[in-house]
Design an enzyme around this catalytic site. Structure first.
Site, short mmCIF file in Angstrom:
data_model
loop_
_atom_site.label_atom_id
_atom_site.label_comp_id
_atom_site.label_asym_id
_atom_site.label_seq_id
_atom_site.Cartn_x
_atom_site.Cartn_y
_atom_site.Cartn_z
N SER A 145 0.83 -1.19 0.00
CA SER A 145 0.00 0.00 0.00
C SER A 145 0.88 1.26 0.00
O SER A 145 1.66 1.47 -0.92
CB SER A 145 -0.95 -0.04 1.20
OG SER A 145 -1.95 0.93 1.10
N ASP A 274 -9.83 -5.16 -4.79
CA ASP A 274 -9.25 -4.16 -3.90
C ASP A 274 -10.13 -2.91 -3.95
O ASP A 274 -10.15 -2.19 -4.95
CB ASP A 274 -7.82 -3.82 -4.35
CG ASP A 274 -7.06 -2.99 -3.33
OD1 ASP A 274 -7.68 -2.13 -2.67
OD2 ASP A 274 -5.84 -3.19 -3.19
N HIS A 303 -7.72 -5.54 -0.36
CA HIS A 303 -6.52 -4.74 -0.09
C HIS A 303 -5.66 -5.39 0.99
O HIS A 303 -4.46 -5.19 1.04
CB HIS A 303 -6.91 -3.33 0.34
CG HIS A 303 -5.79 -2.34 0.32
ND1 HIS A 303 -5.14 -1.95 -0.83
CD2 HIS A 303 -5.18 -1.66 1.33
CE1 HIS A 303 -4.19 -1.07 -0.54
NE2 HIS A 303 -4.19 -0.89 0.77
#
Length: 323
Positions: A145, A274, A303
């Protein structure tokens, strides 16, 4: 591999509810987080690491984990989490003969909370100081991320002399903000909404966002309250200034030129579901900017691949290290 359509306005709100995920870090003690330059006293001089602390050139104390021996793997965590987010991968690779290193980014987790430096140039320089202090060589860098941007900027600013390979997992790269040259991105007004949420009810938002983060909001999902609580705990430990300012950092930083400087082997992993950083505005574009990249899409993946799909992810990362 699968594809998903360009997010409509509703899914963009979900995205940024999550993109903020990556960024809605919560203060361990809200009032204390407003104190400028609150730093954890560190026994080491700047640039010299102790067992789990490094003092940077500007006096910020970074907490880190350094386990095992063997080839080095360096982990950069997502937002608003800490190095604890990588614990499943770190333990797995430790058992497979690797030295694993992860730090809490400044303002996050157990690192100190300075009044400034919440930008990717500083994050990358902090990482470089840790890599140099530990004298890591031929290391593989994994970024999840927000951490994917940290890895990209580290290489762009400090080169590849210590880098063997890189992997981007659910990464915010190459550029999330909608601009004239990036029409697929999300409008700044949406990120402004999340900054407002940081000042409103951060604790509740930090809990609510775990539902789309792990795709627990999908029909038939097996919800883990433990995962939700772990996310909330890590987010709560993040300082207010980091929670607020890093939102702008990961949403408004353009990593396209950074990625073009990466010539070592690269792995890009992303979930097709996601809801935080949609596949087609992130991983697909990231892989296209890397000359030696392999893209793996987890069908239905969220995610939160580090936990929900940890067994598959661990196997893919180990295979990449062995390749």
């Amino acid at each position: 591999m699968s594809t998903i359509s360009t997010p409509d306005s509703a899914s963009r709100r979900s995205l940024l509810k999550g993109v903020a995920v990556a960024g809605v870090g919560l203060a361990a003690a809200g009032a204390a987080a407003t104190v400028a330059d609150a730093k954890t006293p560190a026994p080491a001089r700047a640039g010299k690491a102790t067992a789990d602390r490094l003092v940077t050139k500007d006096g910020t104390s970074l907490y880190f984990k350094d386990w095992g021996t063997g080839p080095a793997v360096v982990f950069s965590h997502g937002y608003p989490l800490s190095s604890d987010a990588w614990e499943d991968q770190m333990f797995f690779l430790l058992q497979n003969g690797y030295r694993v290193i992860a730090h809490d980014r400044r303002g996050f987790g157990r690192s100190s909370q300075p009044s400034g430096g919440y930008d990717y140039d500083t994050f990358a320089d902090d990482l470089a100081q840790l890599v140099e202090a530990l004298d890591l060589r031929e290391a593989t860098f994994f970024g999840h991320s927000m951490g994917g941007g940290e890895v990209a900027r580290y290489i762009a600013r400090h080169g590849q002399s210590r880098v063997a390979k890189v992997a981007f997992v659910s990464s915010v790269t190459p550029f999330l903000l909608k601009t004239a040259t990036n029409p697929q991105g999300a409008p700044k007004e949406l990120f402004d909404t999340f900054r407002a949420a940081v000042q409103a009810n951060r604790s509740q938002w930090n809990l609510d966002v775990t539902m789309p983060y792990y795709s627990f909001n999908r029909p038939g999902a097996h919800i883990s309250e433990g995962l939700r609580e772990s996310y909330w705990r890590q987010g709560q430990a993040t300082g207010f200034l980091a929670a607020y300012h890093a939102l702008g950092a990961f949403s408004e930083t353009d990593f396209r030129d950074d990625l073009k400087k990466i010539t070592v082997p690269a792995l890009v992993i992303h979930g097709s579901d996601d809801q935080i950083v949609p596949l087609e505005i992130s991983a697909k574009l990231t892989a296209g900017l890397l000359p030696h990249a392999k893209l793996i899409v987890y069908e239905g993946g969220s995610h939160g691949l580090l936990h929900v799909d940890k067994d598959r992810l661990n196997a893919d990362l180990l295979a990449f290290l062995h390749g």
